[in-house]
Design an enzyme around this catalytic site. Structure first.
Site, PDB file in Angstrom:
ATOM      1  N   ARG A 250      -9.757   1.139   8.857  1.00 28.34           N
ATOM      2  CA  ARG A 250      -8.955   0.083   9.164  1.00 28.34           C
ATOM      3  C   ARG A 250     -10.092  -0.840  10.140  1.00 28.34           C
ATOM      4  O   ARG A 250      -9.869  -2.046  10.246  1.00 28.34           O
ATOM      5  CB  ARG A 250      -7.853  -0.025   9.779  1.00 28.34           C
ATOM      6  CG  ARG A 250      -6.563  -0.954   9.474  1.00 28.34           C
ATOM      7  CD  ARG A 250      -5.251  -0.516  10.198  1.00 28.34           C
ATOM      8  NE  ARG A 250      -4.428  -1.246  10.372  1.00 28.34           N
ATOM      9  CZ  ARG A 250      -3.332  -0.806   9.613  1.00 28.34           C
ATOM     10  NH1 ARG A 250      -3.214   0.192   8.728  1.00 28.34           N
ATOM     11  NH2 ARG A 250      -2.033  -1.516   9.719  1.00 28.34           N
TER      12      ARG A 250
ATOM     13  N   LYS B 163       0.782  -1.414   0.196  1.00 33.47           N
ATOM     14  CA  LYS B 163       0.202   0.017  -0.032  1.00 33.47           C
ATOM     15  C   LYS B 163       0.700   1.110   0.021  1.00 33.47           C
ATOM     16  O   LYS B 163       0.699   2.138  -0.614  1.00 33.47           O
ATOM     17  CB  LYS B 163      -0.851   0.039   1.447  1.00 33.47           C
ATOM     18  CG  LYS B 163      -1.819  -0.970   1.373  1.00 33.47           C
ATOM     19  CD  LYS B 163      -2.652  -0.961   2.607  1.00 33.47           C
ATOM     20  CE  LYS B 163      -2.088  -1.017   3.907  1.00 33.47           C
ATOM     21  NZ  LYS B 163      -1.624  -2.107   4.381  1.00 33.47           N
TER      22      LYS B 163
ATOM     23  N   ARG C 142      11.851  -6.990   5.098  1.00 34.70           N
ATOM     24  CA  ARG C 142      11.931  -5.536   5.522  1.00 34.70           C
ATOM     25  C   ARG C 142      12.569  -5.458   6.904  1.00 34.70           C
ATOM     26  O   ARG C 142      13.206  -4.377   7.208  1.00 34.70           O
ATOM     27  CB  ARG C 142      10.390  -4.982   5.160  1.00 34.70           C
ATOM     28  CG  ARG C 142      10.283  -3.403   5.585  1.00 34.70           C
ATOM     29  CD  ARG C 142       8.881  -2.953   5.486  1.00 34.70           C
ATOM     30  NE  ARG C 142       7.900  -3.570   6.160  1.00 34.70           N
ATOM     31  CZ  ARG C 142       6.644  -3.418   5.970  1.00 34.70           C
ATOM     32  NH1 ARG C 142       6.053  -2.443   5.026  1.00 34.70           N
ATOM     33  NH2 ARG C 142       5.778  -3.750   6.878  1.00 34.70           N
TER      34      ARG C 142
ATOM     35  N   ARG D 101      -0.621  -9.036  13.413  1.00 36.56           N
ATOM     36  CA  ARG D 101      -0.994  -8.082  12.337  1.00 36.56           C
ATOM     37  C   ARG D 101      -1.900  -8.655  11.069  1.00 36.56           C
ATOM     38  O   ARG D 101      -2.831  -8.061  10.616  1.00 36.56           O
ATOM     39  CB  ARG D 101       0.176  -7.271  11.624  1.00 36.56           C
ATOM     40  CG  ARG D 101       0.752  -6.070  12.693  1.00 36.56           C
ATOM     41  CD  ARG D 101       2.231  -5.853  12.207  1.00 36.56           C
ATOM     42  NE  ARG D 101       2.521  -5.084  10.998  1.00 36.56           N
ATOM     43  CZ  ARG D 101       3.446  -5.237  10.326  1.00 36.56           C
ATOM     44  NH1 ARG D 101       4.587  -5.874  11.006  1.00 36.56           N
ATOM     45  NH2 ARG D 101       3.637  -4.602   9.022  1.00 36.56           N
TER      46      ARG D 101
ATOM     47  N   ARG E 101      12.060  -2.319  11.399  1.00 38.13           N
ATOM     48  CA  ARG E 101      10.867  -1.528  11.988  1.00 38.13           C
ATOM     49  C   ARG E 101      10.310  -2.617  13.250  1.00 38.13           C
ATOM     50  O   ARG E 101      10.289  -3.719  12.986  1.00 38.13           O
ATOM     51  CB  ARG E 101       9.666  -1.835  10.956  1.00 38.13           C
ATOM     52  CG  ARG E 101       8.886  -0.494  10.813  1.00 38.13           C
ATOM     53  CD  ARG E 101       8.022  -0.570   9.503  1.00 38.13           C
ATOM     54  NE  ARG E 101       6.571  -1.191  10.097  1.00 38.13           N
ATOM     55  CZ  ARG E 101       5.684  -1.083   9.383  1.00 38.13           C
ATOM     56  NH1 ARG E 101       5.721  -0.498   8.187  1.00 38.13           N
ATOM     57  NH2 ARG E 101       4.526  -1.606   9.678  1.00 38.13           N
TER      58      ARG E 101
HETATM   59  P1  ADP Z   1       1.122  -2.356   8.159  1.00 40.49           P
HETATM   60  O1  ADP Z   1       0.030  -1.872   6.890  1.00 40.49           O
HETATM   61  O2  ADP Z   1       2.392  -2.875   7.716  1.00 40.49           O
HETATM   62  O3  ADP Z   1       0.595  -2.989   9.363  1.00 40.49           O
HETATM   63  P2  ADP Z   1       1.169   0.323   8.981  1.00 40.49           P
HETATM   64  O4  ADP Z   1       2.189   1.470   8.811  1.00 40.49           O
HETATM   65  O5  ADP Z   1      -0.133   0.808   7.946  1.00 40.49           O
HETATM   66  O6  ADP Z   1       1.611  -0.901   8.728  1.00 40.49           O
HETATM   67  O7  ADP Z   1       0.696   0.264  10.582  1.00 40.49           O
HETATM   68  C1  ADP Z   1       1.613   0.015  11.560  1.00 40.49           C
HETATM   69  C2  ADP Z   1       0.748   0.003  12.895  1.00 40.49           C
HETATM   70  O8  ADP Z   1       0.321   1.131  13.302  1.00 40.49           O
HETATM   71  C3  ADP Z   1      -0.456  -1.150  13.021  1.00 40.49           C
HETATM   72  O9  ADP Z   1       0.096  -2.250  13.337  1.00 40.49           O
HETATM   73  C4  ADP Z   1      -1.204  -0.230  14.121  1.00 40.49           C
HETATM   74  O10 ADP Z   1      -0.790  -0.342  15.425  1.00 40.49           O
HETATM   75  C5  ADP Z   1      -0.980   1.011  13.715  1.00 40.49           C
HETATM   76  N1  ADP Z   1      -2.134   1.574  12.669  1.00 40.49           N
HETATM   77  C6  ADP Z   1      -1.795   2.315  11.561  1.00 40.49           C
HETATM   78  N2  ADP Z   1      -2.958   2.659  11.185  1.00 40.49           N
HETATM   79  C7  ADP Z   1      -3.838   2.326  11.990  1.00 40.49           C
HETATM   80  C8  ADP Z   1      -5.125   2.757  12.150  1.00 40.49           C
HETATM   81  N3  ADP Z   1      -5.964   3.385  11.090  1.00 40.49           N
HETATM   82  N4  ADP Z   1      -5.997   2.154  13.091  1.00 40.49           N
HETATM   83  C9  ADP Z   1      -5.369   1.573  14.127  1.00 40.49           C
HETATM   84  N5  ADP Z   1      -4.104   1.335  14.179  1.00 40.49           N
HETATM   85  C10 ADP Z   1      -3.447   1.865  13.148  1.00 40.49           C
END
Ligand code: ADP
Length: 187
Positions: free
Chosen positions: A88, A13, A127, A144, A133
Site C-alpha cells: 500500500r 478487493k 457496510r 482512507r 466496522r
Molecule cells: P480498506 O481497503 O477498506 O481501507 P482494509 O481492511 O484493507 O480496508 O484496511 C483497513 C485499515 O487497516 C486501513 O485503513 C489501515 O489503517 C490498515 N491497513 C491495512 N493494510 C495496511 C497496510 N498494508 N499498510 C498500512 N495499513 C494497513
C-alpha cells in the site's frame, strides 16, 4: 502465481480476492484482516494498529513491513498468493518485490479495481450500517480515500512500467467482475 489486488477502499478487493483465491486454490493474505484480528486479540501489534485504523490512517510501515515479511515467509505462500490490502506504500512494494525476487518469483498479475468515488462512499456507508466496522465512519472514510490517493495510487505507475497492471471496471455485479478477472488471468 502471485496476484495483487489494488484499488481504493470499498472497491471490492476482499470480495473478489476471496473468489479468486478459492478458484486458484491460493492463500489470500489480507493485511486488514490480520490487523483486525490483532486488534480483537489485544496483542501489542493490535494495540498499536488500532490507533491508526480507527482514524482511517495507514498503520506505519515500521509495523507493517515485518508483518508482510512474516506472511510471505509462511510455507503456504511458497508458490503463490493473492495479496489483498498490501503493498500500500512504496516501501511495502519494495519489500514485496525484493522478497519475491530473492526467491526467483515476482508479482504476475496486478488487478486494479476501478470504482467511481461516489460508489465507493455509498458502499462503505452501507457496510457501516451492516457490519459496524469502526473505520466506516464518514470522517475515517474520507481519510482512507485521501490516503489511498496519496500513498497507494502512485504504486499503479510503479507497476505499470512493468506492463502487468490490468484495469478492471469494478462497478458491475460481483459475478460480472469475477468473470472479467477470470478472463484477464486466463484461468
Ligand atoms: P480498506 O481497503 O477498506 O481501507 P482494509 O481492511 O484493507 O480496508 O484496511 C483497513 C485499515 O487497516 C486501513 O485503513 C489501515 O489503517 C490498515 N491497513 C491495512 N493494510 C495496511 C497496510 N498494508 N499498510 C498500512 N495499513 C494497513
Amino acid at each position: 502465481m502471485f496476484i495483487l489486488l489494488l484499488g481504493a477502499p470499498g472497491s471490492g478487493k476482499g470480495t473478489q480476492g476471496k473468489i479468486l483465491a478459492e478458484r486458484l486454490n491460493l492463500p489470500k493474505i489480507t493485511t486488514g484482516d490480520l490487523l483486525r484480528a490483532a486488534v480483537k486479540e489485544g496483542t501489542p501489534l493490535g494495540r498499536e494498529a488500532k490507533r491508526y485504523m480507527d482514524d482511517g490512517k495507514l498503520v506505519p510501515d515500521t509495523v507493517i513491513l515485518s508483518l508482510i515479511k512474516e506472511e510471505l515467509a509462511k510455507p503456504e505462500a511458497n508458490q503463490g498468493a493473492v495479496l489483498d490490502g498490501f503493498p500500500r506504500t512504496a516501501p511495502q512494494a519494495e519489500l514485496v518485490d525484493r522478497t519475491l525476487g530473492e526467491r526467483g518469483q515476482r508479482l504476475n498479475h496486478i488487478l486494479l479495481l476501478d470504482v467511481p468515488e461516489e460508489e465507493l462512499v455509498r458502499r462503505m456507508m452501507g457496510r457501516a450500517a451492516q457490519e459496524g466496522r469502526s473505520d466506516d465512519t464518514p470522517e475515517a472514510i474520507k481519510t482512507r480515500l485521501q490516503v489511498y490517493q496519496r500513498d497507494t495510487a502512485p504504486l499503479i505507475a510503479h507497476y505499470s512500467q512493468r506492463g502487468i497492471v490490468r484495469r478492471v471496471p469494478g462497478s458491475g455485479t460481483i459475478d460480472d467482475i469475477a468473470t472479467e478477472i477470470k478472463r484477464i488471468i486466463g484461468r
